[in-house]
Design a protein around this motif. Sequence first.
Motif, PDB file in Angstrom:
ATOM      1  N   LYS A 111      27.888 -45.247 -41.606  1.00  0.00           N
ATOM      2  CA  LYS A 111      26.728 -45.786 -41.527  1.00  0.00           C
ATOM      3  C   LYS A 111      26.492 -46.699 -42.873  1.00  0.00           C
ATOM      4  O   LYS A 111      27.002 -46.368 -44.028  1.00  0.00           O
ATOM      5  CB  LYS A 111      25.437 -45.011 -41.684  1.00  0.00           C
ATOM      6  CG  LYS A 111      24.350 -45.753 -41.514  1.00  0.00           C
ATOM      7  CD  LYS A 111      22.871 -44.589 -41.270  1.00  0.00           C
ATOM      8  CE  LYS A 111      22.921 -43.637 -42.164  1.00  0.00           C
ATOM      9  NZ  LYS A 111      22.108 -44.440 -43.415  1.00  0.00           N
ATOM     10  N   THR A 129      16.321 -50.259 -47.628  1.00  0.00           N
ATOM     11  CA  THR A 129      15.982 -50.188 -49.177  1.00  0.00           C
ATOM     12  C   THR A 129      17.344 -50.143 -49.903  1.00  0.00           C
ATOM     13  O   THR A 129      17.555 -50.782 -51.065  1.00  0.00           O
ATOM     14  CB  THR A 129      15.070 -49.074 -49.379  1.00  0.00           C
ATOM     15  OG1 THR A 129      14.098 -48.904 -48.426  1.00  0.00           O
ATOM     16  CG2 THR A 129      14.140 -49.245 -50.678  1.00  0.00           C
ATOM     17  N   SER A 140      10.817 -45.092 -34.285  1.00  0.00           N
ATOM     18  CA  SER A 140      11.548 -46.095 -33.797  1.00  0.00           C
ATOM     19  C   SER A 140      12.395 -45.817 -32.607  1.00  0.00           C
ATOM     20  O   SER A 140      12.340 -46.578 -31.427  1.00  0.00           O
ATOM     21  CB  SER A 140      12.451 -47.010 -34.664  1.00  0.00           C
ATOM     22  OG  SER A 140      11.705 -47.517 -35.928  1.00  0.00           O
TER      23      SER A 140
END
Length: 410
Positions: free
Chosen positions: A231, A15, A83
């Motif tokens: 990241k 996002t 996940s």
Amino acid sequence: MTETAVIVVAAGSGTRLGRGVPKAFAQLAGATVLEHALRDLAWLAARIVVVVPSGYEADASTIAVRAGVTAQVVTGGATRADSVLAGLAAAGDVRFVLVHDAARALTPATPFDRVRAALEAGAVAVVPVLPVVDTVRVVDSGHPAGARETGGADETGGADETGGADETLGAIVDRSTLRAMQTPQGFDAQMLRRAYEAAGEARADSTDDAQLVQALGEPVVAVPGDELAFKITTPADAERAEALLLEAGMAGSGADELRTGIGVDMHAFGGDGALWLAGLEWEGQPLAGHSDGDVVCHAIVDALLSAAGLGDIGGLVGVDDPQHAGARGEVFVRAALERLGSEGWTPVNVAVQVLGNRPRIGPRRDEAQRVLSAMLGAPVSVSGTTTDGLGATGRGEGVQAIATALIRRR
Ligand code: CTP
Ligand code: MG
């Protein structure tokens, strides 16, 4: 038992990066984030599990091949923790598990090695960390409501969290006591499974995997992280990553993957009906065969399949299948193109040479090239030769064709 599994979580939506595709599938210097992330894992002797959003499984498999790794692809969940759980279920019976964010796509091999070494030395949970370089203060008052973290250290959203005008600041935190967490985080596999079980639904609030193990009262060991393991979260991160990749010459070429292949076929004259060759009907005795005996088309099919590493015409269609009795060469060419297409391959060009005394290719070369090029959707060149009276074709017993194919995929 395999020693180590690496779970690469890549099922987030990206996002904050805002590319309109899941972050792991966004392009960065000519390759996807996931491809960059997987490249360094090729050298790691480990089972690799890639966790992706639903609908991206096939894409991920293709990307893994391009990155040079053998990976198992599974579908992720609504949160990162879900996940990881999906990855754990697929990892099977292993001693160690390393959980890594695909979003840390530039992570070099060293943190992986350090984490694994610490596990081998007996640690049950290992995290690569970096010192905090900025001076850090706590917010004293006016922290905007709703700007608190929402399910993970990285999950915070708006710019209003990074120092709004209505905030006043409190004490400086001694940054020498702080560490920033990175991945891959390494675990004794049984311990991580137990930690996720114990956390239950509360796992969704966990900021990282090591935290869940820590909640069991187990020690978490730090090893040095790496600046390159940052990241990729925002467009600015993506720009930094892209610049670093270009600088290091690690950009995906953005170029097509190319392969060549070869195919040969030969049929004897015989039977009745028409002579078909190169997709055209010719005067003269036909070529024998269950299908129409068009050795040019059959050689092309084998060349295409050979280029893609997909076997040969016998494995593609039942050549003796009654439904293919007298079938035109085009039927097999279409089947081959479809098979290649399912793996992302398209032909670049094909060259065929026909060996035989008759029919004479020259007078109808242009026509044959037009028909075959239209069939392939790529240029096909046709040449002919006799074999100076030698061999079966020289004795006029039949016709042979040899084809090469160049194919590509993105
Ligand atoms: N991740 C995941 N499954 C989720 C959420 C996140 O596998 N349901 C993965 C991401 O793909 C990423 C890593 O966890 O590799 C860290 O998450 P983050 O950086 O937050 O990625 P996204 O969730 O994709 O990004 P955003 O929060 O901006 O949507
Ligand atoms: Mg996220």
